[in-house]
Design a protein around this motif. Structure first.
Motif, short mmCIF file in Angstrom:
data_model
loop_
_atom_site.label_atom_id
_atom_site.label_comp_id
_atom_site.label_asym_id
_atom_site.label_seq_id
_atom_site.Cartn_x
_atom_site.Cartn_y
_atom_site.Cartn_z
N ALA A 1 0.71 -1.08 -0.07
CA ALA A 1 -0.04 0.20 -0.15
C ALA A 1 1.18 1.34 0.05
CB ALA A 1 -0.88 -0.05 1.33
N PRO A 2 0.33 2.24 -0.44
CA PRO A 2 1.24 3.48 -0.61
C PRO A 2 1.38 4.19 0.65
CG PRO A 2 -0.32 3.49 -2.37
CD PRO A 2 -0.80 2.30 -1.64
N ASP A 3 0.34 3.86 1.44
CA ASP A 3 0.48 4.30 3.01
C ASP A 3 0.17 3.19 4.06
OD1 ASP A 3 0.89 7.18 2.56
OD2 ASP A 3 -0.97 7.27 1.76
N ILE A 4 1.19 2.78 4.82
CA ILE A 4 0.64 1.60 5.85
C ILE A 4 0.58 2.44 7.21
CG2 ILE A 4 1.69 -0.41 6.52
CD1 ILE A 4 3.12 -0.83 4.15
N SER A 5 -0.41 2.18 7.76
CA SER A 5 -0.66 2.64 9.19
C SER A 5 0.29 2.12 10.21
CB SER A 5 -2.05 2.53 9.51
OG SER A 5 -2.14 1.20 9.89
N ASP A 6 0.48 2.84 11.25
CA ASP A 6 1.36 2.39 12.44
C ASP A 6 0.75 1.00 13.08
OD1 ASP A 6 3.12 4.38 11.92
OD2 ASP A 6 2.30 5.79 13.50
N ALA A 7 -0.51 1.30 12.93
CA ALA A 7 -1.35 -0.10 13.55
C ALA A 7 -1.02 -1.45 12.76
CB ALA A 7 -2.75 0.28 13.52
N VAL A 8 -1.00 -1.09 11.38
CA VAL A 8 -0.62 -2.35 10.51
C VAL A 8 0.68 -2.77 10.53
CG1 VAL A 8 -0.41 -3.21 8.23
CG2 VAL A 8 -2.49 -1.96 8.78
N ALA A 9 1.54 -1.69 10.75
CA ALA A 9 3.12 -1.98 10.88
C ALA A 9 3.49 -2.80 12.29
CB ALA A 9 3.81 -0.84 10.71
N SER A 10 2.91 -2.08 13.50
CA SER A 10 3.13 -2.60 14.66
C SER A 10 2.67 -4.17 14.78
CB SER A 10 2.45 -1.73 15.62
OG SER A 10 1.05 -1.95 15.78
N ILE A 11 1.67 -4.78 13.90
CA ILE A 11 1.46 -5.99 14.23
C ILE A 11 2.06 -6.92 13.27
CG2 ILE A 11 -0.90 -5.67 15.10
CD1 ILE A 11 -2.10 -6.22 12.51
#
Length: 140
Positions: free
Chosen positions: A42-52
């Protein structure tokens, strides 16, 4: 019956999730419970997605979806809020013979996610071919 109910073994298998926001996060959490190895694009990956997805077996790609990401995938999930991207992902996955789920667009899916009751080892799924998600959650 439009869809055959199956329980899909994803333990150690590669899954592509196109999308990096809240919609994707909910699907990723479910996929993690199944033991899948997840690639997010995705062009933008949320912190919530990155953290899991901090383990080395997972891959985060902050870029636009391309067909090359389908290689070797057992399942593809399109979880973006852009209809054109979801349609492209669905078409590409279908052409490659890979099961695809497009969140909130059952007409673009070859597989749907049911409501799940997980009392491991017992797992019960309640599905409506993606046409009545509120009803399936109520039955769950």
């Amino acid at each position: 019956m439009r869809y055959l109910p199956l329980h899909f073994d994803l333990q150690g298998r590669d899954v592509l999730v196109v999308g990096g926001g809240e919609i994707a996060r909910r699907k990723i959490e479910l996929l993690l419970r199944s033991g899948a190895h997840i690639t997010v694009v995705a062009p933008d990956i949320s912190d919530a997605v990155a953290s899991i997805l901090q383990e080395d077996i997972h891959s985060l790609n902050a870029m636009v979806y391309a067909t090359d990401f389908l290689a070797g995938k057992a399942l593809v999930i399109a979880a973006t809020d852009e209809r054109a991207v979801n349609e492209a992902v669905s078409g590409d996955a279908r052409s490659a013979g890979i099961p695809v789920n497009v969140v909130d667009s059952p007409e673009l899916c070859t597989v749907t996610f049911p409501a799940i009751i997980d009392r491991d080892p017992l797992v019960i799924s309640v599905g409506s071919a993606g046409l009545a998600p509120v009803l399936t959650r109520f039955v769950r």
